[in-house]
Design a protein around this motif. Structure first.
Motif, PDB file in Angstrom:
ATOM      1  N   PHE A  92      34.034  36.333  31.429  1.00 32.73           N
ATOM      2  CA  PHE A  92      34.446  35.008  31.901  1.00 32.73           C
ATOM      3  C   PHE A  92      33.574  33.927  31.280  1.00 32.73           C
ATOM      4  CE2 PHE A  92      34.507  31.757  35.461  1.00 32.73           C
ATOM      5  CZ  PHE A  92      35.761  31.275  35.135  1.00 32.73           C
ATOM      6  N   ARG A 414      41.487  34.301  34.956  1.00 37.49           N
ATOM      7  CA  ARG A 414      40.327  35.034  34.461  1.00 37.49           C
ATOM      8  C   ARG A 414      39.200  35.116  35.481  1.00 37.49           C
ATOM      9  NH1 ARG A 414      43.218  33.181  30.481  1.00 37.49           N
ATOM     10  NH2 ARG A 414      43.276  34.261  28.474  1.00 37.49           N
ATOM     11  N   SER A 415      39.038  34.060  36.294  1.00 40.16           N
ATOM     12  CA  SER A 415      37.980  34.096  37.292  1.00 40.16           C
ATOM     13  C   SER A 415      38.275  35.114  38.384  1.00 40.16           C
ATOM     14  CB  SER A 415      37.789  32.717  37.913  1.00 40.16           C
ATOM     15  OG  SER A 415      38.912  32.348  38.696  1.00 40.16           O
ATOM     16  N   ARG A 416      39.546  35.444  38.578  1.00 40.32           N
ATOM     17  CA  ARG A 416      39.939  36.371  39.640  1.00 40.32           C
ATOM     18  C   ARG A 416      40.270  37.762  39.139  1.00 40.32           C
ATOM     19  NH1 ARG A 416      41.006  39.824  42.238  1.00 40.32           N
ATOM     20  NH2 ARG A 416      42.092  40.027  44.240  1.00 40.32           N
ATOM     21  N   GLY A 418      39.984  38.951  35.684  1.00 44.15           N
ATOM     22  CA  GLY A 418      39.228  39.525  34.587  1.00 44.15           C
ATOM     23  C   GLY A 418      39.743  39.151  33.213  1.00 44.15           C
ATOM     24  N   TRP A 451      37.587  42.412  41.019  1.00 40.71           N
ATOM     25  CA  TRP A 451      37.059  41.598  42.120  1.00 40.71           C
ATOM     26  C   TRP A 451      36.370  42.491  43.147  1.00 40.71           C
ATOM     27  CZ3 TRP A 451      36.842  36.399  42.160  1.00 40.71           C
ATOM     28  CH2 TRP A 451      36.444  35.775  43.343  1.00 40.71           C
ATOM     29  N   THR A 458      34.111  39.137  35.437  1.00 42.64           N
ATOM     30  CA  THR A 458      34.182  37.868  36.164  1.00 42.64           C
ATOM     31  C   THR A 458      32.821  37.582  36.791  1.00 42.64           C
ATOM     32  OG1 THR A 458      34.727  38.686  38.382  1.00 42.64           O
ATOM     33  CG2 THR A 458      36.539  38.514  36.794  1.00 42.64           C
TER      34      THR A 458
END
Length: 583
Positions: A92, A414-416, A418, A451, A458
Protein backbone atom coordinates in the motif's frame (compact mmCIF):
# COMPACT_ATOMS: atom_id res chain seq x y z
CA UNK A 1 5.14 30.85 13.36
CA UNK A 2 3.22 28.89 15.93
CA UNK A 3 1.59 30.95 18.61
CA UNK A 4 2.81 29.00 21.62
CA UNK A 5 0.45 29.10 24.56
CA UNK A 6 2.00 27.01 27.28
CA UNK A 7 -1.04 26.99 29.55
CA UNK A 8 -3.08 25.76 26.61
CA UNK A 9 -0.55 23.00 26.01
CA UNK A 10 -0.91 21.78 29.56
CA UNK A 11 -4.66 21.67 29.03
CA UNK A 12 -4.09 19.81 25.74
CA UNK A 13 -2.03 17.16 27.49
CA UNK A 14 -4.62 16.67 30.21
CA UNK A 15 -7.50 16.64 27.70
CA UNK A 16 -5.84 14.18 25.38
CA UNK A 17 -5.23 11.81 28.25
CA UNK A 18 -8.75 12.20 29.64
CA UNK A 19 -10.33 11.69 26.22
CA UNK A 20 -8.33 8.54 25.64
CA UNK A 21 -9.23 7.22 29.08
CA UNK A 22 -12.94 8.02 28.77
CA UNK A 23 -13.64 6.57 25.34
CA UNK A 24 -16.80 4.45 25.34
CA UNK A 25 -16.48 0.70 24.88
CA UNK A 26 -15.61 0.06 21.27
CA UNK A 27 -16.75 -2.79 19.04
CA UNK A 28 -14.20 -5.51 18.39
CA UNK A 29 -11.28 -4.53 16.19
CA UNK A 30 -11.12 -6.01 12.71
CA UNK A 31 -8.38 -8.36 13.88
CA UNK A 32 -10.74 -9.80 16.50
CA UNK A 33 -13.40 -10.57 13.93
CA UNK A 34 -13.54 -13.33 11.37
CA UNK A 35 -12.41 -11.35 8.36
CA UNK A 36 -15.36 -10.33 6.17
CA UNK A 37 -14.92 -10.47 2.43
CA UNK A 38 -16.64 -7.18 1.71
CA UNK A 39 -18.08 -4.01 3.07
CA UNK A 40 -20.46 -3.47 0.17
CA UNK A 41 -21.83 -0.02 -0.43
CA UNK A 42 -23.61 -0.15 -3.73
CA UNK A 43 -22.54 -0.48 -7.31
CA UNK A 44 -20.06 2.37 -7.83
CA UNK A 45 -17.46 1.32 -10.38
CA UNK A 46 -14.29 2.97 -11.61
CA UNK A 47 -14.79 4.82 -14.86
CA UNK A 48 -12.46 4.69 -17.83
CA UNK A 49 -11.50 7.85 -19.75
CA UNK A 50 -14.01 6.84 -22.43
CA UNK A 51 -16.85 7.05 -19.91
CA UNK A 52 -17.93 3.39 -20.00
CA UNK A 53 -18.79 1.60 -16.80
CA UNK A 54 -16.30 -1.20 -17.41
CA UNK A 55 -13.10 -0.83 -15.37
CA UNK A 56 -9.92 -0.27 -17.29
CA UNK A 57 -7.13 -2.82 -16.95
CA UNK A 58 -5.38 -0.71 -14.33
CA UNK A 59 -7.45 2.41 -13.59
CA UNK A 60 -5.00 4.26 -11.38
CA UNK A 61 -6.23 7.65 -10.13
CA UNK A 62 -3.81 10.52 -9.72
CA UNK A 63 -3.87 13.30 -7.13
CA UNK A 64 -5.65 16.55 -7.82
CA UNK A 65 -3.83 19.86 -8.07
CA UNK A 66 -0.34 20.43 -9.43
CA UNK A 67 1.65 17.24 -10.06
CA UNK A 68 3.79 16.51 -7.00
CA UNK A 69 7.52 17.00 -7.46
CA UNK A 70 9.87 14.04 -7.30
CA UNK A 71 12.27 13.96 -4.41
CA UNK A 72 9.81 15.31 -1.82
CA UNK A 73 9.49 13.26 1.36
CA UNK A 74 6.47 13.45 3.63
CA UNK A 75 6.53 12.01 7.13
CA UNK A 76 3.28 10.36 8.20
CA UNK A 77 2.46 9.98 11.87
CA UNK A 78 0.27 6.98 12.53
CA UNK A 79 -0.32 4.39 15.19
CA UNK A 80 1.71 1.23 14.75
CA UNK A 81 -0.33 -1.82 13.80
CA UNK A 82 1.12 -5.16 14.89
CA UNK A 83 -0.20 -6.86 11.76
CA UNK A 84 1.95 -4.75 9.42
CA UNK A 85 5.30 -6.36 8.63
CA UNK A 86 7.11 -3.30 7.27
CA UNK A 87 5.59 0.09 6.48
CA UNK A 88 8.45 1.11 4.19
CA UNK A 89 8.15 -1.90 1.86
CA UNK A 90 4.40 -2.35 2.28
CA UNK A 91 2.44 -2.76 -0.97
CA UNK A 92 0.00 0.00 0.00
CA UNK A 93 2.88 2.35 0.77
CA UNK A 94 4.51 1.57 -2.58
CA UNK A 95 1.24 2.25 -4.41
CA UNK A 96 0.77 5.60 -2.67
CA UNK A 97 4.32 6.58 -3.60
CA UNK A 98 3.81 5.54 -7.22
CA UNK A 99 0.56 7.47 -7.53
CA UNK A 100 1.74 10.61 -5.78
CA UNK A 101 5.38 10.76 -6.86
CA UNK A 102 6.27 11.30 -3.20
CA UNK A 103 8.56 9.44 -0.85
CA UNK A 104 6.80 8.45 2.35
CA UNK A 105 8.47 8.15 5.72
CA UNK A 106 6.80 7.14 8.98
CA UNK A 107 6.77 8.26 12.58
CA UNK A 108 5.07 5.39 14.39
CA UNK A 109 3.12 6.21 17.54
CA UNK A 110 1.95 3.67 20.09
CA UNK A 111 -0.90 1.47 18.89
CA UNK A 112 -2.86 2.21 22.06
CA UNK A 113 -5.01 5.35 21.74
CA UNK A 114 -4.15 6.62 25.23
CA UNK A 115 -0.43 6.12 24.71
CA UNK A 116 -0.50 7.84 21.33
CA UNK A 117 -2.34 10.76 22.95
CA UNK A 118 0.40 11.00 25.58
CA UNK A 119 3.11 10.96 22.92
CA UNK A 120 1.43 13.70 20.90
CA UNK A 121 0.86 15.88 23.96
CA UNK A 122 4.51 15.44 24.99
CA UNK A 123 5.75 16.42 21.54
CA UNK A 124 3.60 19.54 21.46
CA UNK A 125 4.47 20.68 24.97
CA UNK A 126 8.17 20.11 24.21
CA UNK A 127 7.99 22.11 20.97
CA UNK A 128 9.18 19.06 19.02
CA UNK A 129 8.78 18.90 15.25
CA UNK A 130 5.55 17.14 14.34
CA UNK A 131 5.11 14.77 11.38
CA UNK A 132 3.82 16.35 8.16
CA UNK A 133 0.53 14.52 8.56
CA UNK A 134 -1.19 13.07 11.61
CA UNK A 135 -3.40 10.07 10.86
CA UNK A 136 -5.85 9.19 13.64
CA UNK A 137 -3.51 10.12 16.49
CA UNK A 138 -4.84 10.72 19.99
CA UNK A 139 -8.58 10.94 19.19
CA UNK A 140 -8.63 14.74 19.24
CA UNK A 141 -12.12 16.18 19.49
CA UNK A 142 -13.24 18.56 16.76
CA UNK A 143 -13.32 21.41 19.29
CA UNK A 144 -9.74 20.75 20.40
CA UNK A 145 -8.57 20.33 16.80
CA UNK A 146 -10.06 23.74 15.97
CA UNK A 147 -8.45 25.31 19.03
CA UNK A 148 -5.02 23.94 18.11
CA UNK A 149 -5.55 24.98 14.50
CA UNK A 150 -6.32 28.54 15.57
CA UNK A 151 -3.17 28.45 17.70
CA UNK A 152 -1.17 27.72 14.56
CA UNK A 153 -0.39 24.02 14.93
CA UNK A 154 -2.49 22.72 12.03
CA UNK A 155 -3.12 23.83 8.45
CA UNK A 156 -6.56 25.08 7.42
CA UNK A 157 -7.79 22.70 4.71
CA UNK A 158 -10.90 24.65 3.68
CA UNK A 159 -9.49 26.06 0.43
CA UNK A 160 -7.89 22.74 -0.43
CA UNK A 161 -11.19 20.93 0.06
CA UNK A 162 -13.06 23.51 -2.02
CA UNK A 163 -10.62 23.05 -4.92
CA UNK A 164 -10.20 19.29 -4.59
CA UNK A 165 -11.10 16.70 -7.20
CA UNK A 166 -11.79 13.43 -5.43
CA UNK A 167 -13.12 14.79 -2.14
CA UNK A 168 -15.66 17.00 -3.94
CA UNK A 169 -16.79 14.07 -6.07
CA UNK A 170 -17.35 11.96 -2.96
CA UNK A 171 -19.07 14.80 -1.15
CA UNK A 172 -21.49 15.32 -4.02
CA UNK A 173 -22.64 11.70 -3.70
CA UNK A 174 -23.95 12.30 -0.15
CA UNK A 175 -27.39 13.62 0.66
CA UNK A 176 -27.74 17.35 1.29
CA UNK A 177 -28.24 16.72 5.00
CA UNK A 178 -25.13 14.53 5.17
CA UNK A 179 -23.08 17.13 3.29
CA UNK A 180 -24.25 19.87 5.63
CA UNK A 181 -23.39 17.88 8.73
CA UNK A 182 -19.99 16.78 7.44
CA UNK A 183 -18.89 20.30 6.53
CA UNK A 184 -20.48 21.96 9.58
CA UNK A 185 -19.33 19.59 12.33
CA UNK A 186 -15.67 19.84 11.37
CA UNK A 187 -15.57 23.61 10.82
CA UNK A 188 -14.72 26.53 13.08
CA UNK A 189 -18.19 28.04 13.66
CA UNK A 190 -16.74 31.57 13.43
CA UNK A 191 -14.20 31.43 10.59
CA UNK A 192 -15.29 28.30 8.72
CA UNK A 193 -11.74 26.90 8.89
CA UNK A 194 -11.44 23.10 8.69
CA UNK A 195 -8.28 21.68 10.25
CA UNK A 196 -8.84 17.97 9.63
CA UNK A 197 -9.93 16.09 6.51
CA UNK A 198 -13.57 14.92 6.74
CA UNK A 199 -14.57 11.28 6.62
CA UNK A 200 -18.07 9.81 6.54
CA UNK A 201 -19.42 6.30 6.96
CA UNK A 202 -23.09 5.50 6.54
CA UNK A 203 -24.57 3.07 9.04
CA UNK A 204 -26.49 1.40 6.27
CA UNK A 205 -23.28 0.49 4.45
CA UNK A 206 -21.98 -1.78 7.21
CA UNK A 207 -22.85 -5.38 7.91
CA UNK A 208 -22.63 -4.39 11.58
CA UNK A 209 -25.24 -1.64 11.17
CA UNK A 210 -28.16 -3.33 13.00
CA UNK A 211 -27.63 -2.43 16.66
CA UNK A 212 -28.60 -5.95 17.82
CA UNK A 213 -28.86 -8.96 15.54
CA UNK A 214 -31.94 -10.93 16.57
CA UNK A 215 -32.21 -14.50 15.31
CA UNK A 216 -34.70 -17.26 16.09
CA UNK A 217 -34.24 -21.01 15.72
CA UNK A 218 -36.18 -21.78 12.57
CA UNK A 219 -35.82 -25.56 13.05
CA UNK A 220 -37.59 -25.28 16.38
CA UNK A 221 -40.38 -23.22 14.86
CA UNK A 222 -40.90 -25.84 12.16
CA UNK A 223 -40.84 -28.75 14.59
CA UNK A 224 -43.44 -27.12 16.83
CA UNK A 225 -45.50 -25.88 13.84
CA UNK A 226 -45.13 -22.27 14.94
CA UNK A 227 -44.89 -19.14 12.84
CA UNK A 228 -42.24 -16.50 13.39
CA UNK A 229 -43.64 -14.04 15.98
CA UNK A 230 -44.43 -10.51 14.87
CA UNK A 231 -45.19 -8.80 18.19
CA UNK A 232 -44.30 -9.14 21.89
CA UNK A 233 -47.39 -11.19 22.77
CA UNK A 234 -46.73 -13.72 19.99
CA UNK A 235 -43.09 -13.91 21.04
CA UNK A 236 -44.11 -14.69 24.61
CA UNK A 237 -46.21 -17.66 23.44
CA UNK A 238 -43.39 -18.95 21.21
CA UNK A 239 -40.88 -18.76 24.07
CA UNK A 240 -43.25 -20.69 26.33
CA UNK A 241 -43.39 -23.42 23.67
CA UNK A 242 -39.59 -23.42 23.41
CA UNK A 243 -39.42 -23.86 27.20
CA UNK A 244 -42.01 -26.60 27.55
CA UNK A 245 -42.14 -28.70 24.36
CA UNK A 246 -38.59 -30.06 23.99
CA UNK A 247 -37.91 -28.55 20.54
CA UNK A 248 -34.36 -29.94 20.40
CA UNK A 249 -35.77 -33.43 20.94
CA UNK A 250 -33.26 -34.74 23.46
CA UNK A 251 -35.80 -35.49 26.15
CA UNK A 252 -34.22 -32.98 28.54
CA UNK A 253 -35.55 -29.66 29.78
CA UNK A 254 -32.31 -27.95 28.76
CA UNK A 255 -33.67 -25.42 26.27
CA UNK A 256 -32.94 -21.72 26.84
CA UNK A 257 -35.93 -19.94 25.27
CA UNK A 258 -34.09 -16.59 24.86
CA UNK A 259 -30.54 -15.41 25.50
CA UNK A 260 -28.42 -12.35 24.93
CA UNK A 261 -25.71 -10.28 26.57
CA UNK A 262 -26.12 -6.65 27.50
CA UNK A 263 -22.31 -6.39 27.60
CA UNK A 264 -21.28 -7.88 24.26
CA UNK A 265 -21.14 -6.33 20.80
CA UNK A 266 -24.43 -6.62 18.89
CA UNK A 267 -25.82 -9.10 21.44
CA UNK A 268 -28.09 -6.88 23.54
CA UNK A 269 -31.34 -8.80 23.33
CA UNK A 270 -32.84 -6.61 26.07
CA UNK A 271 -32.60 -3.42 24.01
CA UNK A 272 -33.87 -5.44 21.06
CA UNK A 273 -36.95 -6.37 23.11
CA UNK A 274 -37.42 -2.83 24.44
CA UNK A 275 -37.65 -1.57 20.85
CA UNK A 276 -41.03 -3.27 20.74
CA UNK A 277 -42.18 -0.41 22.96
CA UNK A 278 -39.95 2.66 22.49
CA UNK A 279 -36.99 3.63 20.31
CA UNK A 280 -33.80 2.64 22.15
CA UNK A 281 -30.37 2.90 20.54
CA UNK A 282 -27.31 2.02 22.58
CA UNK A 283 -24.81 1.69 19.75
CA UNK A 284 -23.00 4.76 21.20
CA UNK A 285 -24.05 4.35 24.80
CA UNK A 286 -27.70 4.98 25.58
CA UNK A 287 -28.46 7.68 23.03
CA UNK A 288 -31.16 10.32 23.06
CA UNK A 289 -33.84 10.53 20.37
CA UNK A 290 -34.78 13.40 18.07
CA UNK A 291 -38.30 13.99 16.77
CA UNK A 292 -39.02 16.99 14.54
CA UNK A 293 -35.85 18.70 15.73
CA UNK A 294 -36.55 18.16 19.43
CA UNK A 295 -34.17 16.06 21.54
CA UNK A 296 -35.80 13.86 24.16
CA UNK A 297 -34.97 10.98 26.47
CA UNK A 298 -36.80 7.67 25.99
CA UNK A 299 -35.57 6.42 29.39
CA UNK A 300 -38.16 8.36 31.40
CA UNK A 301 -41.22 7.50 29.30
CA UNK A 302 -44.20 5.30 30.13
CA UNK A 303 -43.36 3.22 27.04
CA UNK A 304 -39.89 2.49 28.39
CA UNK A 305 -41.39 1.41 31.71
CA UNK A 306 -43.89 -0.82 29.89
CA UNK A 307 -41.05 -2.44 27.95
CA UNK A 308 -39.12 -3.11 31.14
CA UNK A 309 -42.23 -4.70 32.63
CA UNK A 310 -42.44 -7.04 29.63
CA UNK A 311 -38.79 -8.07 29.90
CA UNK A 312 -39.22 -8.62 33.64
CA UNK A 313 -42.12 -10.97 32.85
CA UNK A 314 -39.87 -12.98 30.50
CA UNK A 315 -37.14 -13.29 33.12
CA UNK A 316 -39.56 -14.18 35.93
CA UNK A 317 -41.04 -17.01 33.84
CA UNK A 318 -37.67 -18.45 32.80
CA UNK A 319 -38.13 -17.35 29.21
CA UNK A 320 -35.16 -14.96 29.09
CA UNK A 321 -32.04 -16.34 30.75
CA UNK A 322 -30.61 -14.31 33.62
CA UNK A 323 -27.15 -14.96 32.13
CA UNK A 324 -28.13 -12.20 29.70
CA UNK A 325 -27.31 -9.68 32.43
CA UNK A 326 -24.11 -11.38 33.56
CA UNK A 327 -22.21 -12.71 30.55
CA UNK A 328 -19.36 -10.40 29.56
CA UNK A 329 -16.93 -12.67 27.72
CA UNK A 330 -17.34 -13.74 24.10
CA UNK A 331 -15.98 -17.25 24.70
CA UNK A 332 -18.55 -17.88 27.43
CA UNK A 333 -21.37 -16.63 25.23
CA UNK A 334 -20.17 -18.65 22.27
CA UNK A 335 -19.99 -21.78 24.42
CA UNK A 336 -23.69 -21.51 25.32
CA UNK A 337 -24.83 -20.85 21.75
CA UNK A 338 -22.63 -23.62 20.36
CA UNK A 339 -22.18 -26.37 22.98
CA UNK A 340 -19.33 -28.83 22.49
CA UNK A 341 -21.75 -31.66 21.72
CA UNK A 342 -23.17 -29.72 18.74
CA UNK A 343 -26.70 -29.56 20.11
CA UNK A 344 -29.00 -26.56 19.89
CA UNK A 345 -30.19 -25.18 23.21
CA UNK A 346 -31.11 -21.54 22.47
CA UNK A 347 -34.32 -20.43 20.78
CA UNK A 348 -34.16 -16.64 20.40
CA UNK A 349 -30.73 -15.05 20.48
CA UNK A 350 -29.01 -11.78 19.63
CA UNK A 351 -25.68 -12.68 18.08
CA UNK A 352 -23.03 -11.54 15.66
CA UNK A 353 -22.60 -14.42 13.18
CA UNK A 354 -18.80 -14.19 13.00
CA UNK A 355 -18.11 -13.40 16.66
CA UNK A 356 -20.55 -15.46 18.66
CA UNK A 357 -20.55 -18.77 16.79
CA UNK A 358 -17.75 -21.33 16.80
CA UNK A 359 -16.00 -21.11 13.43
CA UNK A 360 -16.63 -24.69 12.36
CA UNK A 361 -20.19 -24.84 13.67
CA UNK A 362 -23.03 -24.99 11.15
CA UNK A 363 -25.64 -24.25 13.83
CA UNK A 364 -25.84 -20.60 12.73
CA UNK A 365 -27.67 -21.56 9.55
CA UNK A 366 -30.59 -22.96 11.57
CA UNK A 367 -31.42 -19.45 12.79
CA UNK A 368 -33.63 -17.07 10.83
CA UNK A 369 -33.48 -13.27 11.12
CA UNK A 370 -36.17 -11.71 13.29
CA UNK A 371 -36.76 -7.98 13.35
CA UNK A 372 -37.52 -5.82 16.41
CA UNK A 373 -41.27 -5.39 16.74
CA UNK A 374 -41.71 -1.62 16.57
CA UNK A 375 -38.45 0.27 16.00
CA UNK A 376 -35.34 -0.86 14.13
CA UNK A 377 -32.40 1.34 15.18
CA UNK A 378 -29.13 1.52 13.29
CA UNK A 379 -25.67 2.22 14.50
CA UNK A 380 -25.21 5.94 13.90
CA UNK A 381 -23.68 7.42 10.78
CA UNK A 382 -20.09 8.39 11.54
CA UNK A 383 -18.71 11.86 10.87
CA UNK A 384 -15.01 11.90 11.69
CA UNK A 385 -11.93 13.98 10.97
CA UNK A 386 -8.91 11.67 11.14
CA UNK A 387 -6.20 13.36 9.04
CA UNK A 388 -4.38 16.60 9.81
CA UNK A 389 -1.62 18.51 8.03
CA UNK A 390 0.61 20.07 10.67
CA UNK A 391 2.18 23.52 10.48
CA UNK A 392 5.59 21.83 10.42
CA UNK A 393 4.83 20.45 6.95
CA UNK A 394 6.96 22.22 4.32
CA UNK A 395 4.92 20.86 1.41
CA UNK A 396 1.22 21.30 2.30
CA UNK A 397 0.11 21.24 -1.37
CA UNK A 398 1.64 17.81 -1.85
CA UNK A 399 0.35 16.65 1.53
CA UNK A 400 -3.21 17.55 0.59
CA UNK A 401 -2.80 15.90 -2.82
CA UNK A 402 -2.02 12.72 -0.92
CA UNK A 403 -5.13 13.19 1.22
CA UNK A 404 -7.24 13.78 -1.89
CA UNK A 405 -5.85 10.58 -3.37
CA UNK A 406 -7.23 8.75 -0.33
CA UNK A 407 -10.79 9.58 -1.45
CA UNK A 408 -10.42 7.53 -4.65
CA UNK A 409 -11.77 4.07 -5.30
CA UNK A 410 -8.30 2.76 -6.06
CA UNK A 411 -6.99 3.87 -2.67
CA UNK A 412 -10.01 2.58 -0.80
CA UNK A 413 -9.77 -0.87 -2.40
CA UNK A 414 -6.04 -1.20 -1.79
CA UNK A 415 -6.25 -0.01 1.81
CA UNK A 416 -8.84 -2.72 2.53
CA UNK A 417 -8.25 -5.61 0.14
CA UNK A 418 -4.54 -5.43 -0.65
CA UNK A 419 -2.55 -5.58 -3.86
CA UNK A 420 -4.08 -5.62 -7.34
CA UNK A 421 -3.41 -8.93 -9.11
CA UNK A 422 -2.37 -10.58 -5.87
CA UNK A 423 -5.26 -10.12 -3.46
CA UNK A 424 -7.96 -8.87 -5.82
CA UNK A 425 -8.91 -8.26 -9.44
CA UNK A 426 -11.79 -6.45 -11.13
CA UNK A 427 -15.01 -8.46 -11.01
CA UNK A 428 -16.18 -10.33 -14.07
CA UNK A 429 -19.57 -9.55 -15.65
CA UNK A 430 -22.37 -11.14 -13.68
CA UNK A 431 -20.43 -11.59 -10.46
CA UNK A 432 -22.29 -10.35 -7.38
CA UNK A 433 -21.12 -9.08 -4.04
CA UNK A 434 -22.33 -10.41 -0.69
CA UNK A 435 -25.52 -8.35 -0.97
CA UNK A 436 -26.40 -9.63 -4.40
CA UNK A 437 -25.38 -6.44 -6.22
CA UNK A 438 -22.97 -6.13 -9.11
CA UNK A 439 -19.51 -6.65 -7.66
CA UNK A 440 -16.74 -4.16 -8.38
CA UNK A 441 -13.86 -6.46 -7.48
CA UNK A 442 -13.27 -10.14 -6.85
CA UNK A 443 -11.06 -11.26 -3.99
CA UNK A 444 -8.44 -13.98 -4.20
CA UNK A 445 -8.71 -15.84 -0.88
CA UNK A 446 -6.35 -18.51 -2.19
CA UNK A 447 -3.54 -15.98 -1.72
CA UNK A 448 -4.30 -15.54 1.95
CA UNK A 449 -6.23 -13.14 4.14
CA UNK A 450 -5.27 -9.47 4.21
CA UNK A 451 -7.38 -7.47 6.66
CA UNK A 452 -6.66 -8.41 10.26
CA UNK A 453 -3.91 -10.85 9.24
CA UNK A 454 -0.14 -10.53 9.36
CA UNK A 455 0.55 -8.83 6.05
CA UNK A 456 2.71 -6.55 4.01
CA UNK A 457 -0.14 -5.65 1.65
CA UNK A 458 -2.04 -2.99 3.65
CA UNK A 459 -1.67 -0.89 6.80
CA UNK A 460 -4.51 -2.94 8.39
CA UNK A 461 -6.21 0.23 9.60
CA UNK A 462 -8.45 2.94 8.19
CA UNK A 463 -5.87 5.69 8.65
CA UNK A 464 -7.01 7.95 5.82
CA UNK A 465 -10.41 9.63 5.44
CA UNK A 466 -12.94 8.14 3.03
CA UNK A 467 -16.44 8.61 1.65
CA UNK A 468 -18.97 5.92 0.63
CA UNK A 469 -18.50 6.62 -3.09
CA UNK A 470 -14.97 5.30 -2.75
CA UNK A 471 -15.92 1.87 -1.43
CA UNK A 472 -16.55 -1.30 -3.38
CA UNK A 473 -18.55 -4.48 -3.03
CA UNK A 474 -16.53 -7.64 -3.57
CA UNK A 475 -17.22 -11.06 -5.04
CA UNK A 476 -15.42 -14.08 -3.65
CA UNK A 477 -15.34 -17.61 -5.00
CA UNK A 478 -14.49 -18.81 -1.51
CA UNK A 479 -17.26 -21.17 -0.33
CA UNK A 480 -15.87 -21.41 3.17
CA UNK A 481 -18.01 -21.17 6.27
CA UNK A 482 -16.60 -17.68 6.86
CA UNK A 483 -17.70 -16.48 3.41
CA UNK A 484 -21.14 -18.02 3.86
CA UNK A 485 -21.51 -16.24 7.19
CA UNK A 486 -20.69 -12.91 5.58
CA UNK A 487 -23.35 -13.51 2.94
CA UNK A 488 -25.79 -14.36 5.73
CA UNK A 489 -24.93 -11.13 7.54
CA UNK A 490 -25.53 -9.10 4.41
CA UNK A 491 -28.85 -10.80 3.84
CA UNK A 492 -29.78 -9.84 7.40
CA UNK A 493 -28.68 -6.24 6.72
CA UNK A 494 -30.83 -5.97 3.61
CA UNK A 495 -33.87 -7.36 5.43
CA UNK A 496 -33.20 -4.98 8.33
CA UNK A 497 -32.90 -1.96 6.01
CA UNK A 498 -36.20 -2.83 4.32
CA UNK A 499 -37.90 -3.28 7.68
CA UNK A 500 -36.39 -0.09 9.12
CA UNK A 501 -37.81 1.95 6.25
CA UNK A 502 -41.12 1.89 8.10
CA UNK A 503 -39.94 0.99 11.61
CA UNK A 504 -37.17 3.41 12.45
CA UNK A 505 -36.94 6.92 13.83
CA UNK A 506 -35.13 9.17 11.38
CA UNK A 507 -32.57 10.52 13.81
CA UNK A 508 -30.87 9.83 17.10
CA UNK A 509 -28.73 12.26 19.04
CA UNK A 510 -25.23 10.87 19.22
CA UNK A 511 -21.89 12.58 19.73
CA UNK A 512 -20.64 12.03 16.19
CA UNK A 513 -23.48 14.06 14.64
CA UNK A 514 -23.32 17.21 16.78
CA UNK A 515 -21.26 20.36 17.32
CA UNK A 516 -20.54 21.43 20.87
CA UNK A 517 -18.70 24.30 22.49
CA UNK A 518 -15.73 23.29 24.59
CA UNK A 519 -17.74 24.13 27.72
CA UNK A 520 -20.64 21.92 26.62
CA UNK A 521 -18.28 19.14 25.63
CA UNK A 522 -16.56 19.21 29.02
CA UNK A 523 -19.88 19.08 30.84
CA UNK A 524 -21.31 16.36 28.61
CA UNK A 525 -18.24 14.19 29.03
CA UNK A 526 -18.65 14.58 32.78
CA UNK A 527 -22.34 13.65 33.03
CA UNK A 528 -23.23 11.51 30.00
CA UNK A 529 -21.10 8.44 30.89
CA UNK A 530 -22.54 8.32 34.41
CA UNK A 531 -26.08 8.64 33.08
CA UNK A 532 -25.49 5.87 30.54
CA UNK A 533 -23.99 3.58 33.19
CA UNK A 534 -26.91 4.23 35.52
CA UNK A 535 -29.47 3.49 32.79
CA UNK A 536 -27.71 0.23 31.95
CA UNK A 537 -27.53 -0.78 35.62
CA UNK A 538 -31.17 0.13 36.22
CA UNK A 539 -32.36 -1.82 33.18
CA UNK A 540 -30.65 -4.93 34.51
CA UNK A 541 -32.02 -4.42 38.04
CA UNK A 542 -35.59 -3.73 36.90
CA UNK A 543 -35.55 -6.75 34.58
CA UNK A 544 -34.13 -9.14 37.18
CA UNK A 545 -36.36 -7.93 40.01
CA UNK A 546 -33.71 -6.23 42.11
CA UNK A 547 -35.71 -3.03 41.62
CA UNK A 548 -39.49 -2.94 41.46
CA UNK A 549 -41.11 -1.00 38.60
CA UNK A 550 -43.85 0.31 40.90
CA UNK A 551 -41.98 0.87 44.15
CA UNK A 552 -38.67 2.16 42.74
CA UNK A 553 -39.62 4.00 39.54
CA UNK A 554 -39.87 7.48 41.06
CA UNK A 555 -36.49 7.04 42.76
CA UNK A 556 -35.01 6.00 39.42
CA UNK A 557 -36.32 9.17 37.75
CA UNK A 558 -35.04 11.32 40.61
CA UNK A 559 -31.58 9.80 40.34
CA UNK A 560 -31.46 10.53 36.62
CA UNK A 561 -32.31 14.15 37.32
CA UNK A 562 -29.63 14.28 39.99
CA UNK A 563 -27.08 12.97 37.52
CA UNK A 564 -27.90 15.86 35.17
CA UNK A 565 -30.30 14.41 32.62
CA UNK A 566 -31.93 17.79 31.87
CA UNK A 567 -28.49 19.28 31.22
CA UNK A 568 -27.63 16.31 28.99
CA UNK A 569 -30.75 16.83 26.89
CA UNK A 570 -30.13 20.60 26.69
CA UNK A 571 -26.50 20.13 25.62
CA UNK A 572 -27.46 17.67 22.91
CA UNK A 573 -30.26 19.97 21.75
CA UNK A 574 -27.83 22.87 21.45
CA UNK A 575 -25.37 20.74 19.50
CA UNK A 576 -28.04 19.46 17.15
CA UNK A 577 -29.45 22.95 16.56
CA UNK A 578 -25.99 24.23 15.54
CA UNK A 579 -25.79 21.58 12.84
CA UNK A 580 -29.35 21.44 11.58
CA UNK A 581 -30.95 24.63 12.84
CA UNK A 582 -33.44 22.65 14.89
CA UNK A 583 -34.90 21.08 11.77
Amino acid sequence: MKNKRWLSLIVVAVLLLSLAACQPAKPPTESEKVTPQATPTGTDKPVTPTGTDKPAETPEPTPSGPPPRKGITLTLGLRKNVHVEDYDTNAFTRWLEEQSGLDLDFMLFASDTAESATQLATMMSGNEKLPDLLLSIGNLTVAKTIELGKDGYFVDLKDYLDKSTHFKAGLAALTEAQQKKLMTIGADPVTGAIYAAPSFSSARDSIDAPFAMGRINDEWLKKLNLKKPSNPDELYDVLVAFRDKDPNGNGKADEIPALGSIALYRADIVSWLLNGFVHINNSHGYALNITDGKVWSPYVTDEFREGLRYVRKLVANNLLAEQTFVISKTDEYRGIICPADGSAVVGLVAMHPTLHVVKENERLFEYAPIMPFKYAPFAADTYSYPTIITADCQHPDEAFALIDLSYTLGCSIRSRFGEFGVNWDWAKPGEKDARGKDAVIRTMPENGAVWGAQTNQTWSAGSFPSLPKDRAGAFTNDNSLTARRVILMNQYLDEYIAYAATHSMKEIAVTTELVHTEEELTKKEKIAPDISKYIKKSIAEFCTGVLDLDRDWDAYLATLEGLGQKDWVAIMQAGYTRVMGGK
